[in-house]
Design a protein around this motif. Structure first.
Motif, mmCIF file in Angstrom:
data_model
loop_
_atom_site.group_PDB
_atom_site.id
_atom_site.type_symbol
_atom_site.label_atom_id
_atom_site.label_comp_id
_atom_site.label_asym_id
_atom_site.label_seq_id
_atom_site.Cartn_x
_atom_site.Cartn_y
_atom_site.Cartn_z
ATOM 1 N N VAL A 1 5.939 -17.109 -4.653
ATOM 2 C CA VAL A 1 7.255 -17.749 -4.616
ATOM 3 C C VAL A 1 7.778 -17.957 -6.032
ATOM 4 N N THR A 2 6.910 -18.397 -6.922
ATOM 5 C CA THR A 2 7.309 -18.605 -8.314
ATOM 6 C C THR A 2 7.746 -17.290 -8.961
ATOM 7 N N ALA B 1 0.817 -1.218 0.000
ATOM 8 C CA ALA B 1 0.000 0.000 0.000
ATOM 9 C C ALA B 1 0.849 1.265 0.000
ATOM 10 N N GLU B 2 2.075 1.164 0.474
ATOM 11 C CA GLU B 2 2.968 2.318 0.496
ATOM 12 C C GLU B 2 3.687 2.520 -0.837
ATOM 13 N N VAL B 3 3.896 1.441 -1.585
ATOM 14 C CA VAL B 3 4.681 1.544 -2.826
ATOM 15 C C VAL B 3 3.820 1.452 -4.080
ATOM 16 N N GLY B 4 2.526 1.169 -3.928
ATOM 17 C CA GLY B 4 1.610 1.181 -5.060
ATOM 18 C C GLY B 4 1.717 0.010 -6.006
ATOM 19 N N MET B 5 2.298 -1.080 -5.544
ATOM 20 C CA MET B 5 2.353 -2.301 -6.344
ATOM 21 C C MET B 5 2.395 -3.488 -5.395
ATOM 22 N N ALA B 6 2.024 -4.655 -5.922
ATOM 23 C CA ALA B 6 1.846 -5.803 -5.048
ATOM 24 C C ALA B 6 2.382 -7.072 -5.690
ATOM 25 N N LYS B 7 2.746 -8.036 -4.850
ATOM 26 C CA LYS B 7 3.088 -9.371 -5.341
ATOM 27 C C LYS B 7 1.893 -9.953 -6.095
ATOM 28 N N PRO B 8 2.095 -10.647 -7.174
ATOM 29 C CA PRO B 8 3.364 -11.154 -7.704
ATOM 30 C C PRO B 8 3.996 -10.283 -8.790
ATOM 31 N N GLU B 9 3.753 -8.973 -8.787
ATOM 32 C CA GLU B 9 4.356 -8.107 -9.793
ATOM 33 C C GLU B 9 5.886 -8.134 -9.641
ATOM 34 N N GLN C 1 16.025 -16.853 -4.626
ATOM 35 C CA GLN C 1 15.690 -18.189 -4.162
ATOM 36 C C GLN C 1 14.359 -18.086 -3.418
ATOM 37 N N GLY C 2 13.528 -19.100 -3.543
ATOM 38 C CA GLY C 2 12.197 -19.023 -2.976
ATOM 39 C C GLY C 2 11.880 -20.185 -2.068
ATOM 40 N N VAL C 3 11.139 -19.896 -1.009
ATOM 41 C CA VAL C 3 10.692 -20.919 -0.064
ATOM 42 C C VAL C 3 9.181 -20.784 0.102
ATOM 43 N N LEU C 4 8.475 -21.872 -0.122
ATOM 44 C CA LEU C 4 7.038 -21.924 0.154
ATOM 45 C C LEU C 4 6.859 -22.474 1.564
ATOM 46 N N PHE C 5 6.391 -21.626 2.473
ATOM 47 C CA PHE C 5 6.194 -22.014 3.867
ATOM 48 C C PHE C 5 4.712 -22.074 4.173
ATOM 49 N N ARG C 6 4.282 -23.187 4.747
ATOM 50 C CA ARG C 6 2.883 -23.350 5.139
ATOM 51 C C ARG C 6 2.813 -23.817 6.591
ATOM 52 N N ALA C 7 2.417 -22.905 7.464
ATOM 53 C CA ALA C 7 2.292 -23.246 8.879
ATOM 54 C C ALA C 7 1.244 -24.321 9.097
ATOM 55 N N ASP C 8 0.182 -24.303 8.278
ATOM 56 C CA ASP C 8 -0.898 -25.269 8.467
ATOM 57 C C ASP C 8 -0.479 -26.683 8.065
ATOM 58 N N GLY D 1 19.581 -12.424 -6.740
ATOM 59 C CA GLY D 1 20.230 -13.699 -6.496
ATOM 60 C C GLY D 1 20.865 -13.833 -5.128
ATOM 61 N N GLU D 2 20.988 -12.712 -4.405
ATOM 62 C CA GLU D 2 21.556 -12.734 -3.055
ATOM 63 C C GLU D 2 20.480 -12.819 -1.978
ATOM 64 N N CYS D 3 19.224 -12.883 -2.399
ATOM 65 C CA CYS D 3 18.109 -12.840 -1.452
ATOM 66 C C CYS D 3 17.251 -14.098 -1.535
ATOM 67 N N VAL D 4 16.793 -14.543 -0.391
ATOM 68 C CA VAL D 4 15.818 -15.632 -0.290
ATOM 69 C C VAL D 4 14.469 -15.014 0.069
ATOM 70 N N PHE D 5 13.435 -15.440 -0.621
ATOM 71 C CA PHE D 5 12.091 -14.930 -0.361
ATOM 72 C C PHE D 5 11.220 -16.048 0.187
ATOM 73 N N VAL D 6 10.468 -15.741 1.246
ATOM 74 C CA VAL D 6 9.601 -16.728 1.897
ATOM 75 C C VAL D 6 8.161 -16.242 1.856
ATOM 76 N N ASP D 7 7.269 -17.091 1.344
ATOM 77 C CA ASP D 7 5.851 -16.735 1.252
ATOM 78 C C ASP D 7 5.023 -18.004 1.441
ATOM 79 N N ASP D 8 3.750 -17.821 1.785
ATOM 80 C CA ASP D 8 2.860 -18.977 1.931
ATOM 81 C C ASP D 8 1.990 -19.196 0.705
ATOM 82 N N TYR D 9 2.224 -18.404 -0.352
ATOM 83 C CA TYR D 9 1.416 -18.489 -1.578
ATOM 84 C C TYR D 9 2.342 -18.824 -2.735
ATOM 85 N N GLU D 10 2.108 -19.953 -3.372
ATOM 86 C CA GLU D 10 3.052 -20.467 -4.368
ATOM 87 C C GLU D 10 3.232 -19.527 -5.555
ATOM 88 N N VAL D 11 2.192 -18.834 -5.962
ATOM 89 C CA VAL D 11 2.295 -17.893 -7.083
ATOM 90 C C VAL D 11 3.363 -16.837 -6.797
#
Length: 209
Positions: A175-176, A139-147, A184-191, A163-173
């Protein structure tokens, strides 16, 4: 080329650092005879939310619209179910502790599709703002994932290449999308009982303690 050694971890907020309590949302659907995912969809799957998460619209009007949509699905008046769901949510303490364990070896930040209240919540309500090098709120930058541009922004504000950053999200779209940019991407699901510390370790992210 092989990915660079990670120098930062970029966390989603809801679902990664904040337990969304999907079980409570499902139980509210069931208890009130609503179609599956109604509590979630009426709040977060609307054009009004798309405006809110990009810094437009009126948050109070969004919540009222979401409640009306829920009552339309039910065909009758309902108590404030979205608020009941929100009150059940809390920090995922193991992942907050993981953020602490990552510092100072790694930079850590948040990249979240959220309304403009996020930064204040992190600072005053939840008390974890000080743990992060940066906060990128959609909301502060005016754009949202997965843009792609918002992932690039999150990396750039840390002074690092994707390439130096790992991204963690619970939504596969999401992460992709991050992986497509070179993160690098990690799909994390607490459930599902995922262990984020172990998932990061598999990518070479070493933590203290």
């Amino acid at each position: 080329m092989p990915p660079s050694s990670p120098r930062a971890v970029v966390f989603d907020f809801g679902g990664v650092l904040w337990d969304m309590r999907w079980d409570v949302a499902r139980e509210l659907d069931r208890a009130h005879g609503l179609p599956r995912s109604s509590v979630f969809e009426t709040l977060y799957r609307s054009e009004t939310w798309r405006a809110i998460e990009r810094g437009g619209g009126d948050a109070d009007a969004w919540r009222r619209e979401a409640h009306r949509a829920l009552e339309t699905r039910a065909g009758r008046p309902l108590p404030p179910l979205h608020e009941e769901w929100r009150k059940s949510q809390a920090a995922i303490e193991s992942n907050v502790a993981l953020v602490v364990a990552l510092r100072p070896r790694y930079k850590v930040s948040i990249l979240s599709n959220a309304d403009a209240s996020l930064r204040g919540r992190l600072e005053h309500e939840i008390g974890i703002r000080h743990l992060f090098d940066d906060i990128v709120c959609s909301a502060e930058v005016g754009m949202a994932k997965p843009e792609p541009a918002v992932f690039d922004l999150a990396c750039g504000r840390l002074g690092l290449a994707p390439g130096e950053c790992v991204f963690v999200d619970d939504y596969e779209v999401n992460v992709t999308a991050a992986r497509d940019l070179g993160m690098q991407g990690v799909l994390f699901r607490a459930d599902r009982g995922d262990d984020l510390r172990a998932q990061l370790a598999a990518l070479g992210v070493v933590t203290r303690g």
